[in-house]
Enzyme design. Structure first.
Site, PDB file in Angstrom:
ATOM      1  N   GLU A   1      -5.593  -8.325  -0.589  1.00  0.00           N
ATOM      2  CA  GLU A   1      -6.330  -8.036   0.654  1.00  0.00           C
ATOM      3  C   GLU A   1      -7.778  -7.784   0.283  1.00  0.00           C
ATOM      4  O   GLU A   1      -8.064  -6.830  -0.456  1.00  0.00           O
ATOM      5  CB  GLU A   1      -5.761  -6.811   1.383  1.00  0.00           C
ATOM      6  CG  GLU A   1      -4.463  -7.070   2.088  1.00  0.00           C
ATOM      7  CD  GLU A   1      -4.007  -5.907   2.961  1.00  0.00           C
ATOM      8  OE1 GLU A   1      -4.861  -5.248   3.594  1.00  0.00           O
ATOM      9  OE2 GLU A   1      -2.787  -5.661   2.985  1.00  0.00           O
TER      10      GLU A   1
ATOM     11  N   GLU B   1       0.822  -1.227   0.000  1.00  0.00           N
ATOM     12  CA  GLU B   1       0.000   0.000   0.000  1.00  0.00           C
ATOM     13  C   GLU B   1       0.852   1.271   0.000  1.00  0.00           C
ATOM     14  O   GLU B   1       0.638   2.177   0.824  1.00  0.00           O
ATOM     15  CB  GLU B   1      -0.969  -0.004   1.198  1.00  0.00           C
ATOM     16  CG  GLU B   1      -2.021  -1.087   1.083  1.00  0.00           C
ATOM     17  CD  GLU B   1      -3.137  -1.013   2.132  1.00  0.00           C
ATOM     18  OE1 GLU B   1      -3.012  -0.240   3.105  1.00  0.00           O
ATOM     19  OE2 GLU B   1      -4.141  -1.729   1.967  1.00  0.00           O
TER      20      GLU B   1
HETATM   21  O1  AHR Z   1      -5.238  -6.042   6.830  1.00  0.00           O
HETATM   22  C1  AHR Z   1      -5.134  -4.930   7.661  1.00  0.00           C
HETATM   23  C2  AHR Z   1      -4.409  -3.761   6.997  1.00  0.00           C
HETATM   24  O2  AHR Z   1      -5.198  -3.267   5.964  1.00  0.00           O
HETATM   25  C3  AHR Z   1      -3.108  -4.075   6.324  1.00  0.00           C
HETATM   26  O3  AHR Z   1      -2.027  -4.040   7.201  1.00  0.00           O
HETATM   27  C4  AHR Z   1      -2.980  -2.976   5.319  1.00  0.00           C
HETATM   28  O4  AHR Z   1      -2.234  -3.370   4.198  1.00  0.00           O
HETATM   29  C5  AHR Z   1      -4.407  -2.615   4.996  1.00  0.00           C
HETATM   30  O5  AHR Z   1      -4.621  -1.258   5.059  1.00  0.00           O
END
Ligand code: AHR
Length: 499
Positions: free
Chosen positions: A292, A173
């Protein structure tokens, strides 16, 4: 009763399914590692300190790959702190989550755990506070046979054979202002490309994932992907996508329509990947690593009250309800419907932290979202058929027109089986669904799994772990080569068909 029609054809194949689409994620965050997968003082621990009860549930899902060690955590992480004799490992401040990391568990422990879980590793390198040298060192430590500083260090640490990790994330990210070492697209594109080049020289067999946008409504979305991929096109294989949804306004119909947004998000990223390919006169596709995805909002408020600089707090411990399971089912269907380009997916995360599996001192249990994930990961193998869905639609407040029915059909050639995954999002009415089986002559219904609950807010807890579980449906049948099934209002359905 509403009616919908699903159309497939044996020859209309969308794509083979890359098994990594059913991956998950373990970050050094909250109780994911400590108390989740590793707890040496627990009565459930094995000889290496891994929780056996968690491992059982992970194995039940056949999790093919697990991303590690973060997440936001990775952008401040020194992987060297987590290897070698435990007594010499330093405790560190974790700036990303404002806690203390003991480093008792590190990459070698994770490699051992992954073997026991039957999963591959998707490793992320730190491009927040670190760069090319440390990423090269980590890859050398993990994958180089021996006879060099880092590979010999691994051997000294008791691991004679390389870990042979094939899938690598270039940071996490990096578009997000919250990220340690946040960068502009141009800055990130350059460092990702230069790091990736070195990594692929050292081990040409690896695949690389560049960071895409942190969610679909990031102000930099689009421009970020175009700029980053322009820099990295020759070096990387995938661009990442991340997306979490929440029913913050308690509007369930709207919440369940979030998959419309996810579908659009994927199509838009594919368009940008193809734009860059065209611009580079390229031959290869950049594919998608949706590394994610989940529902995440229940724990937001509680997390603002947590004490800082402690170890393993109860952070991001969303307790998932039945409507969350329906959306997770729809999100899985959405990714499968894009399986020609979405090759990797990671349900974020796996244990305790926004997770399908929870643990306590009394054992481990399955949250509601465990079930659609487990069904898809265990039954959704083979090829995705181009599934045309003719469904009535409704108007969702935030996402506009949404179909009541989400559906995808997978053919498992090895087992000579068709598997239908479907969510009926209608909160009021059951739906009659027909599917003409055409060339799948003599196929009959082998199993109909249904997850339905009158209470959208019902949850599974430590005290009542089986409040929401799947049951066997009895109304699906094949007559004259046509499958007819009634999908109950607000339900997740899996139908297995075979001769
Ligand atoms: O999964 C939780 C968090 O969400 C992770 O660390 C991050 O990559 C995202 O913002």
């Amino acid at each position: 009763m509403k009616k919908a029609q699903v159309i497939i054809d044996k020859d209309f194949i969308l794509s083979d399914i890359d098994k990594r689409i059913y991956g998950s994620f373990i970050e050094h965050l909250g109780r994911a590692v400590y108390e989740g997968i590793y707890q040496p003082d627990s009565k459930f621990a094995d000889e290496q300190g891994f929780r056996k009860d968690t491992l059982e549930l992970v194995k039940e899902c056949h999790v093919p790959i697990v991303r590690y060690p973060g997440g936001n955590f990775v952008s401040g992480y020194h992987w060297e702190d987590g290897v070698g004799p435990k007594a010499q490992r330093p405790s560190q401040v974790d700036i990303a989550w404002q806690v203390i990391e003991s480093n008792e568990f590190g990459l070698n422990e994770f490699a051992d755990w992954s073997k026991k879980a039957g999963s591959d590793i998707m490793m992320a390198v730190n491009l927040g506070t670190r760069g090319i040298q440390e990423a090269k060192d980590l890859l050398e430590y993990c994958n180089f046979k021996g006879g060099t500083k880092m590979s010999d260090l691994r051997k000294e640490h008791g691991y004679a054979e390389p870990h042979n990790i094939k899938t690598w994330c270039l940071g996490n990210e990096m578009d997000g202002p919250w990220q340690i070492g946040h960068k502009t697209a141009a800055e990130y594109g350059r460092i990702a490309n230069e790091t990736g080049k070195v990594m692929k020289v050292l081990d040409p067999s690896i695949e690389l994932v560049a960071c895409g946008s942190s969610f679909s409504h990031m102000p930099t979305f689009g421009e970020w992907e175009a700029t980053v991929l322009d820099e990295c096109y020759d070096t990387v294989d995938y661009v990442s996508m991340h997306q979490y949804y929440g029913n913050r306004d308690n509007d369930s119909a709207n919440f369940l329509a979030s998959s419309v947004d996810m579908d659009q998000f994927i199509s838009n990223v594919v368009a940008i990947c193809d734009y860059v390919k065209g611009k580079h006169h390229g031959k290869k596709n950049i594919n998608i690593s949706f590394d994610e995805w989940n529902v995440w909002y229940h724990s937001n408020e509680a997390d603002t009250k947590l004490e800082k600089w402690v170890q393993k707090p109860h952070q991001l411990e969303d307790v998932y309800n039945f409507e969350d399971a329906l959306l997770v089912g729809s999100m899985l269907i959405t990714m499968l419907r894009h399986a020609d380009r979405v090759k990797i997916g990671c349900l974020a995360q796996l244990v305790n932290v926004i997770a399908p599996i929870m643990t306590s001192d009394t054992g481990a249990w399955r949250q509601t979202i465990f079930y659609p994930y487990m069904h898809a990961a265990t039954l959704g193998q083979g090829t995705v058929l181009n599934t045309i869905v003719k469904s009535p639609v409704y108007e969702a407040k935030q996402y506009g027109e949404a179909p009541y029915l989400d559906c995808v059909v997978v053919e498992n050639g090895e087992k000579e089986e068709l598997v239908v995954f479907a969510v009926n999002k209608d909160l009021e009415e059951d739906m009659e669904v027909t599917l003409d089986l055409r060339q799948y002559k003599d196929y009959i219904v082998k199993e109909h799994i249904v997850m339905q609950c009158d209470d959208l807010k019902a949850v599974n807890t430590e005290e009542n772990p089986d409040r929401v579980t799947p049951k066997t449906g009895s109304n699906a049948k094949v007559d004259g080569g046509v499958l007819t099934a009634v999908f109950e209002k607000k339900s997740w359905n899996v139908i297995r068909l075979a001769k």
